[in-house]
Design an enzyme around this catalytic site. Structure first.
Site, PDB file in Angstrom:
ATOM      1  N   TYR A   1       0.853  -1.194   0.000  1.00 10.26           N
ATOM      2  CA  TYR A   1       0.000   0.000   0.000  1.00 10.26           C
ATOM      3  C   TYR A   1       0.881   1.233   0.000  1.00 10.26           C
ATOM      4  CZ  TYR A   1      -3.584   3.355   1.576  1.00 10.26           C
ATOM      5  OH  TYR A   1      -4.446   4.424   1.683  1.00 10.26           O
TER       6      TYR A   1
ATOM      7  N   LYS B   1       3.470   8.608   9.322  1.00 11.26           N
ATOM      8  CA  LYS B   1       3.176   7.956  10.595  1.00 11.26           C
ATOM      9  C   LYS B   1       4.133   8.384  11.727  1.00 11.26           C
ATOM     10  CE  LYS B   1       0.212   4.588   8.519  1.00 11.26           C
ATOM     11  NZ  LYS B   1       0.310   3.991   7.196  1.00 11.26           N
TER      12      LYS B   1
ATOM     13  N   ASP C   1       8.983   2.828   0.273  1.00 11.10           N
ATOM     14  CA  ASP C   1       7.904   3.479   1.013  1.00 11.10           C
ATOM     15  C   ASP C   1       8.076   3.070   2.472  1.00 11.10           C
ATOM     16  OD1 ASP C   1       5.612   4.245   2.301  1.00 11.10           O
ATOM     17  OD2 ASP C   1       4.282   3.693   0.654  1.00 11.10           O
TER      18      ASP C   1
HETATM   19  C1  LIG Z   1      -0.228   4.523   5.825  1.00 12.16           C
HETATM   20  C2  LIG Z   1       0.604   4.312   4.621  1.00 12.16           C
HETATM   21  C3  LIG Z   1       0.608   5.227   3.555  1.00 12.16           C
HETATM   22  C4  LIG Z   1      -0.349   6.368   3.488  1.00 12.16           C
HETATM   23  O1  LIG Z   1      -0.170   7.294   4.518  1.00 12.16           O
HETATM   24  P1  LIG Z   1      -1.411   8.243   4.928  1.00 12.16           P
HETATM   25  O2  LIG Z   1      -0.831   9.158   5.939  1.00 12.16           O
HETATM   26  O3  LIG Z   1      -2.474   7.329   5.431  1.00 12.16           O
HETATM   27  O4  LIG Z   1      -1.837   8.942   3.680  1.00 12.16           O
HETATM   28  C5  LIG Z   1       1.517   5.032   2.535  1.00 12.16           C
HETATM   29  N1  LIG Z   1       2.364   3.996   2.538  1.00 12.16           N
HETATM   30  C6  LIG Z   1       2.392   3.089   3.534  1.00 12.16           C
HETATM   31  C7  LIG Z   1       3.391   1.987   3.504  1.00 12.16           C
HETATM   32  C8  LIG Z   1       1.491   3.212   4.598  1.00 12.16           C
HETATM   33  O5  LIG Z   1       1.467   2.287   5.562  1.00 12.16           O
END
Ligand SMILES: *Cc1c(COP(=O)(O)O)cnc(C)c1O
Length: 427
Positions: free
Chosen positions: A150, A266, A238
């Site tokens: 994701y 995060k 990511d």
């Molecule tokens: C949570 C998440 C996102 C998106 O971040 P948001 O602050 O929810 O937009 C992107 N990449 C990874 C790996 C994530 O866990």
């Protein structure tokens, strides 16, 4: 269930009913709606450390921790004080601030190879901008991503997105025109794809934490590095979950593999809305105003978010990461024994402070495996069994379990005992 405490201010049911009239599904992010586990979400009244309290006064030992954003636990006193202090000096200016510089210095000092960052207000924006940067820097269009990884809800990256997308039983999303994903190629995790020289960027969650928790096999990330180098594509880590969670150097230091572009979110916001993307000085010189890749944001580098981020990251020493990894290890081992001991086939993977759970006999190495384990319906029963006994995991089988630094040994013991109790009802 404990009787309602004097703190009770409303019922979850009543709030949910009001919420569904004015918020689609009653929520502001789909996985919160309990769609894949059924039932009514608890509405949080307040939280402290390892616990949240709902509006009915029920207390839960919380392993959601804002999907990992709250690594110290909720309402950490130093973070709260930093936010209060910053708020008193103004909440947004449209001009640069000292704390943005300090947070950028903190990130670039901690992560090997990272030299410059640009802040955003979410992880989605960060990964979206990282992709634009990679396309701009290479002059190529194609994006290769892994099924089950994701990267936020940006059009080009939603294909086979894991997390909430998977919880809805969706492959991708309506409203994403074919043209938006025409240059996106989805490949299976833990298999090194053969890239063509029209690939701008290979995107990966270096430790996949949105299809449950799936560890990269030995050599996988290095092989991705080599394959990108072979064709001149950029490697994009990511690290929105793994950054400052697997240690100060995130998955980059953990794996010893250095990508070309990164996204963070995060943990680095200390629980406030935040994201950042970055790279080497050379790659980042493509970003406006230095270069032709446009990217901006009214609230980017927001003073409250940077203050909270600095207050959180300032507490995250190597010792504290060892402590957290230790907690995660005890939790994973204890839960494996408790659940398997009750005759329920289970996998509880653990990488650093990240923990996952799959109900199945086979190890999970990709999204197909994860979907097979998530599809058997056991997670839903486990989730409600735990929640009824005061332990909150994420309301979907594709999310990781996030112990925080506030989870005590007694909390972990309670979780393991509760898991044993619930497992006995599952077989
Ligand atoms: C949570 C998440 C996102 C998106 O971040 P948001 O602050 O929810 O937009 C992107 N990449 C990874 C790996 C994530 O866990």
């Amino acid at each position: 269930m404990t009787p309602p405490s004097p703190e009770a201010t409303a019922s979850n049911e009543a709030l949910y009913s009001r919420a569904t009239k004015v918020l689609p599904g009653g929520v502001n992010s789909p996985v919160r709606a309990f769609l894949s586990v059924g039932g009514t979400p608890y509405f949080v009244q307040r939280a402290e450390g390892a616990h949240v309290w709902d509006v009915e006064g029920n207390r839960y030992l919380d392993y959601v921790q804002s999907y990992g954003a709250s690594i110290l636990g909720h309402a950490d006193p130093l973070v709260v004080a930093a936010i209060r202090d910053a708020a008193g000096r103004g909440t947004t200016f449209g001009a640069p601030t000292r704390s943005e510089v300090e947070l950028a210095e903190t990130l670039t000092e901690a992560v090997p190879g990272l030299e410059m960052i640009r802040m955003t207000s979410s992880g989605t924006e960060a990964s979206m901008s990282a992709i634009r940067l990679a396309r701009g820097a290479t002059g190529r269009a194609k994006v290769v991503k892994f099924a089950g990884c994701y990267h936020g809800h940006t059009d080009a990256l939603l294909a086979a997105g894991g997390s909430g997308v998977a919880n809805q039983g969706l492959v991708g999303s309506a409203g994403v025109p074919p043209a938006a994903v025409a240059d996106t190629v989805v490949v299976p995790f833990n298999v090194v794809p053969r890239l063509d020289d029209d690939v701008a960027v290979l995107a990966v969650e270096p430790v996949a934490a949105n299809m449950g928790l799936v560890e990269p096999e030995p050599g996988f990330l290095q092989a991705l590095r080599d394959e990108c180098d072979r064709v001149g594509a950029l490697l994009f880590f990511d690290e929105v979950i793994t950054g400052f969670r697997l240690g100060r150097g995130g998955a980059t230091a953990w794996s010893g593999v250095t990508p070309d572009v990164w996204a963070f979110g995060k943990v680095i916001g200390g629980g406030l809305p935040v994201g950042a993307f970055g790279g080497s000085r050379e790659v980042m010189s493509n970003i406006a105003p230095l270069g032709p890749v446009y990217q901006g944001g009214t609230l980017s580098g927001n003073p409250l978010a940077t203050a909270a981020g600095l207050a959180a990251l300032g507490q995250l020493t190597d010792d504290r990461y060892r402590e957290l990894t230790d907690k995660a290890q005890r939790l994973a081992r204890g839960m494996t024994e408790a659940i398997a001991g009750a005759g329920v086939p289970v996998q509880v993977p653990q990488v650093g402070s990240l923990v996952g759970i799959f109900f199945g006999a086979e190890a999970v190495r990709n999204y197909d495996d994860a979907q097979a384990a998530a599809g058997n319906g056991i997670y839903r029963r486990f989730f409600h069994g735990m929640l009824d006994r005061g332990v909150a995991f994420a309301p979907g089988p594709y999310e990781a379990i996030f112990p925080s630094l506030s989870h005590t040994d007694a909390d972990l013991e309670q979780t393991i005992e509760t898991a044993a109790e619930v497992a006995a009802t599952l077989s």
